[in-house]
Scaffold this active site. Structure first.
Site, mmCIF file in Angstrom:
data_model
loop_
_atom_site.group_PDB
_atom_site.id
_atom_site.type_symbol
_atom_site.label_atom_id
_atom_site.label_comp_id
_atom_site.label_asym_id
_atom_site.label_seq_id
_atom_site.Cartn_x
_atom_site.Cartn_y
_atom_site.Cartn_z
ATOM 1 N N SER A 93 0.829 -1.204 0.000
ATOM 2 C CA SER A 93 0.000 0.000 0.000
ATOM 3 C C SER A 93 0.870 1.263 0.000
ATOM 4 C CB SER A 93 -0.952 -0.046 1.199
ATOM 5 O OG SER A 93 -1.973 0.907 1.081
ATOM 6 N N ASP A 194 -9.322 -5.776 -4.360
ATOM 7 C CA ASP A 194 -8.903 -4.740 -3.402
ATOM 8 C C ASP A 194 -10.006 -3.693 -3.259
ATOM 9 O OD1 ASP A 194 -7.614 -2.634 -2.050
ATOM 10 O OD2 ASP A 194 -5.698 -3.076 -2.989
ATOM 11 N N HIS A 224 -7.179 -6.122 -0.011
ATOM 12 C CA HIS A 224 -6.057 -5.181 0.022
ATOM 13 C C HIS A 224 -4.838 -5.703 0.787
ATOM 14 C CE1 HIS A 224 -3.921 -1.453 -0.221
ATOM 15 N NE2 HIS A 224 -3.877 -1.324 1.098
#
Length: 260
Positions: A93, A194, A224
């Site tokens: 991320s 995601d 995610h």
């Protein structure tokens, strides 16, 4: 402020190949700990730092900025480079943004990059309002815990501090500008399911980096936080294979030291 149990940083001294892992915004090293331990067991030297403002309470993140988070991973990179012959940078991320900036700024130190659902752009139009909203609201509901696997949980904040979110948007802009400077081999692992980061993020990375050695893998069964999800084993194996291909190291040495 005491750390949340499980949010501790992780360091492992292994062989001459090092890996720096960067966790995500409002998250903690817990989201990457199984990955770090897998790499350590394979004989690699591993650093998984806790980013400033993370792992305690969301109010502590409110007073930090992207420069603070980046300074921490840059410091860890230099430490790894001093003790390892080659260093790779991995990120989940926002950690992907940090990894890409490290690769762009330190091409002589970073041998390759592994990205899992990297966050490099604003997906929510409301991000444009952060310069104003952050002075009116302290926080919004959190984004951690996007995991498909039953029983799996991510340790992170249940609120997003808006001053820090505004700074994250600034980080995205700096990383986007630096993407053409990334020329190292890249392994990109992306979850079609995601719910936090859109596919446009990975598409932007692929379109703008200068790397010619780019491999993309889909984490079909994960959301995610894929490093804690159904495809975690895929991520671990693919990333280790990526490192071994680029270093020629097929078997690491046993670890000699570990520190928290």
């Amino acid at each position: 402020m005491p750390l949340l149990p499980g949010a501790e940083p992780y360091h492992h001294r292994g062989g001459p190949v090092g890996v720096l892992l960067c966790h995500g915004f409002t998250g903690s090293p817990q989201s990457l700990r199984p990955w770090a331990e897998y790499l350590a067991e394979a004989g690699l030297t591993v650093a998984l730092p806790l980013l400033p403002g993370h792992g305690t309470r969301w109010q502590d993140l409110q007073v930090t900025r992207w420069q603070d988070w980046y300074a921490e991973v840059a410091r860890e990179l230099l430490l790894l480079a001093d003790e390892c012959e080659q260093v790779f940078v991995f990120g989940l991320s926002m950690g992907g943004s940090l990894a890409l900036r490290l690769a762009a700024e330190h091409p002589e130190l970073v041998s390759g990059v592994v990205l899992v659902n990297p966050s490099v752009r604003a997906d929510n139009p409301a991000t444009a309002l952060l310069p104003v909203i952050r002075h009116l609201l302290p926080s919004l509901p959190g984004i951690t815990g996007d995991i498909a696997r039953p029983g799996a949980a991510e340790l992170g904040y249940d609120r997003i501090p808006l001053h820090a979110a505004w700074s994250l948007a600034q980080l995205w802009r700096t990383v986007q500008q630096a993407l053409p400077q990334v020329g190292q081999p890249v392994l990109l692992l992306r979850s079609p399911g995601d719910h936090v980061v859109s596919p446009a993020n990975s598409a932007l990375v692929r379109a703008r980096i200068s790397s010619v050695d780019v491999t993309e893998r889909l984490c079909e069964r994960s959301y995610h936080v894929a490093t804690l999800d159904h495809d975690a084993e895929l991520i671990f194996e693919e990333s280790l294979g990526f490192v071994r291909r680029l270093t020629g190291v097929t078997q690491g040495t046993e670890a000699t030291d570990q520190r928290g």
